[in-house]
Design a protein around this motif. Structure first.
Motif, PDB file in Angstrom:
ATOM      1  N   PHE A 119       0.690  -0.771  -0.129  1.00  0.00           N
ATOM      2  CA  PHE A 119       0.327   0.125   0.478  1.00  0.00           C
ATOM      3  C   PHE A 119       0.751   1.487  -0.108  1.00  0.00           C
ATOM      4  O   PHE A 119      -0.059   2.261  -0.900  1.00  0.00           O
ATOM      5  CB  PHE A 119      -0.965  -0.102   1.519  1.00  0.00           C
ATOM      6  CG  PHE A 119      -2.104  -0.553   1.237  1.00  0.00           C
ATOM      7  CD1 PHE A 119      -3.582  -0.161   0.427  1.00  0.00           C
ATOM      8  CD2 PHE A 119      -2.005  -2.332   1.504  1.00  0.00           C
ATOM      9  CE1 PHE A 119      -4.281  -1.107  -0.443  1.00  0.00           C
ATOM     10  CE2 PHE A 119      -3.548  -3.131   1.574  1.00  0.00           C
ATOM     11  CZ  PHE A 119      -3.849  -2.697   0.194  1.00  0.00           C
ATOM     12  N   ARG A 126       1.788   2.464  -3.733  1.00  0.00           N
ATOM     13  CA  ARG A 126       0.709   2.195  -4.746  1.00  0.00           C
ATOM     14  C   ARG A 126       1.159   2.569  -5.512  1.00  0.00           C
ATOM     15  O   ARG A 126       0.777   2.522  -6.460  1.00  0.00           O
ATOM     16  CB  ARG A 126      -0.490   2.459  -4.029  1.00  0.00           C
ATOM     17  CG  ARG A 126      -1.429   2.388  -4.655  1.00  0.00           C
ATOM     18  CD  ARG A 126      -2.768   2.276  -3.689  1.00  0.00           C
ATOM     19  NE  ARG A 126      -2.793   3.490  -2.505  1.00  0.00           N
ATOM     20  CZ  ARG A 126      -3.526   3.458  -1.649  1.00  0.00           C
ATOM     21  NH1 ARG A 126      -5.538   2.719  -2.018  1.00  0.00           N
ATOM     22  NH2 ARG A 126      -3.212   4.036  -0.453  1.00  0.00           N
ATOM     23  N   ILE A 166      -8.226  -6.140  -0.952  1.00  0.00           N
ATOM     24  CA  ILE A 166      -8.632  -4.509  -0.866  1.00  0.00           C
ATOM     25  C   ILE A 166      -7.133  -3.604  -1.900  1.00  0.00           C
ATOM     26  O   ILE A 166      -8.457  -2.285  -1.942  1.00  0.00           O
ATOM     27  CB  ILE A 166      -8.616  -4.053   0.646  1.00  0.00           C
ATOM     28  CG1 ILE A 166      -9.115  -5.409   1.599  1.00  0.00           C
ATOM     29  CG2 ILE A 166      -7.787  -2.565   1.035  1.00  0.00           C
ATOM     30  CD1 ILE A 166      -8.820  -4.787   3.107  1.00  0.00           C
ATOM     31  N   PHE A 225      -8.998  -3.212  -5.689  1.00  0.00           N
ATOM     32  CA  PHE A 225     -10.028  -2.310  -5.477  1.00  0.00           C
ATOM     33  C   PHE A 225     -10.006  -1.136  -5.144  1.00  0.00           C
ATOM     34  O   PHE A 225     -10.547  -0.521  -5.662  1.00  0.00           O
ATOM     35  CB  PHE A 225     -10.941  -3.121  -4.376  1.00  0.00           C
ATOM     36  CG  PHE A 225     -12.531  -1.930  -4.547  1.00  0.00           C
ATOM     37  CD1 PHE A 225     -12.928  -3.008  -4.950  1.00  0.00           C
ATOM     38  CD2 PHE A 225     -12.414  -1.136  -3.473  1.00  0.00           C
ATOM     39  CE1 PHE A 225     -14.329  -1.607  -5.252  1.00  0.00           C
ATOM     40  CE2 PHE A 225     -13.690  -0.575  -3.324  1.00  0.00           C
ATOM     41  CZ  PHE A 225     -14.563  -1.421  -4.195  1.00  0.00           C
ATOM     42  N   THR A 226      -8.620  -0.667  -4.607  1.00  0.00           N
ATOM     43  CA  THR A 226      -8.782   0.141  -4.622  1.00  0.00           C
ATOM     44  C   THR A 226      -7.125   1.168  -5.627  1.00  0.00           C
ATOM     45  O   THR A 226      -6.879   2.185  -5.518  1.00  0.00           O
ATOM     46  CB  THR A 226      -7.951   0.655  -3.054  1.00  0.00           C
ATOM     47  OG1 THR A 226      -6.871   0.147  -3.415  1.00  0.00           O
ATOM     48  CG2 THR A 226      -8.775   0.536  -1.825  1.00  0.00           C
ATOM     49  N   GLN A 227      -6.769   0.257  -5.852  1.00  0.00           N
ATOM     50  CA  GLN A 227      -5.940   0.179  -7.103  1.00  0.00           C
ATOM     51  C   GLN A 227      -6.292   1.720  -8.335  1.00  0.00           C
ATOM     52  O   GLN A 227      -7.880   1.474  -8.758  1.00  0.00           O
ATOM     53  CB  GLN A 227      -4.752  -0.708  -7.557  1.00  0.00           C
ATOM     54  CG  GLN A 227      -3.329  -0.557  -8.110  1.00  0.00           C
ATOM     55  CD  GLN A 227      -3.212  -1.568  -8.730  1.00  0.00           C
ATOM     56  OE1 GLN A 227      -3.583  -2.609  -8.632  1.00  0.00           O
ATOM     57  NE2 GLN A 227      -2.209  -1.792  -8.718  1.00  0.00           N
ATOM     58  N   LYS A 228      -5.506   2.313  -8.916  1.00  0.00           N
ATOM     59  CA  LYS A 228      -6.310   3.618 -10.533  1.00  0.00           C
ATOM     60  C   LYS A 228      -6.691   2.502 -10.975  1.00  0.00           C
ATOM     61  O   LYS A 228      -6.097   2.080 -11.573  1.00  0.00           O
ATOM     62  CB  LYS A 228      -5.632   4.446  -9.814  1.00  0.00           C
ATOM     63  CG  LYS A 228      -5.338   5.121  -8.760  1.00  0.00           C
ATOM     64  CD  LYS A 228      -4.745   6.572  -8.665  1.00  0.00           C
ATOM     65  CE  LYS A 228      -4.265   7.237  -7.574  1.00  0.00           C
ATOM     66  NZ  LYS A 228      -3.257   7.914  -7.527  1.00  0.00           N
TER      67      LYS A 228
END
Length: 119
Positions: free
Chosen positions: A33, A36, A113, A116-119
């Motif tokens: 994270f 990222r 997670i 899912f949160t990756q751009k």
């Protein structure tokens, strides 16, 4: 039962290694994270996290098998045993497997997670 008792009952040898693998999954997931923005570094840390988790799963199963073999050897030497003693031995031998599965699922949750949160 608290965390320390869980480790001692499950067999300190395997449970200690599994605890270190849990820490490894947490650290590599945090690094995933943290990096990222750099996709290559993030994917590298994610892969390491997943590999550690798979190793923990297999090690947990191995710990159970080793525990079962030791229990069966003791049962063979003792002869007749009560069902309660047998059930207790089977329960304790499952601790390493449960711990390994927990570590594996935690790493998979981090991966879901992250993706899912990756751009």
């Amino acid at each position: 039962m608290n965390f320390i008792e869980f480790h001692i009952e499950g067999g300190i040898e395997f449970m200690s290694v599994l605890f270190l693998l849990l820490l490894g999954v947490i650290v590599t997931s945090v690094l995933t994270f943290k990096n990222r923005a750099d996709n290559i570094k993030a994917n590298k840390w994610l892969k390491i996290s997943q590999d550690i988790a798979l190793f923990a799963l297999v090690l947990g199963i191995l710990g159970q098998l080793v525990g079962l073999l030791a229990a069966f050897q003791a049962l063979e030497e003792m002869g007749e045993v009560s069902q309660g003693i047998l059930a207790g031995g089977l329960k304790i031998s499952s601790y390493t497997t449960v711990y390994g599965i927990f570590i594996f699922l935690l790493a998979k949750l981090f991966k879901i997670i992250f993706q899912f949160t990756q751009k």
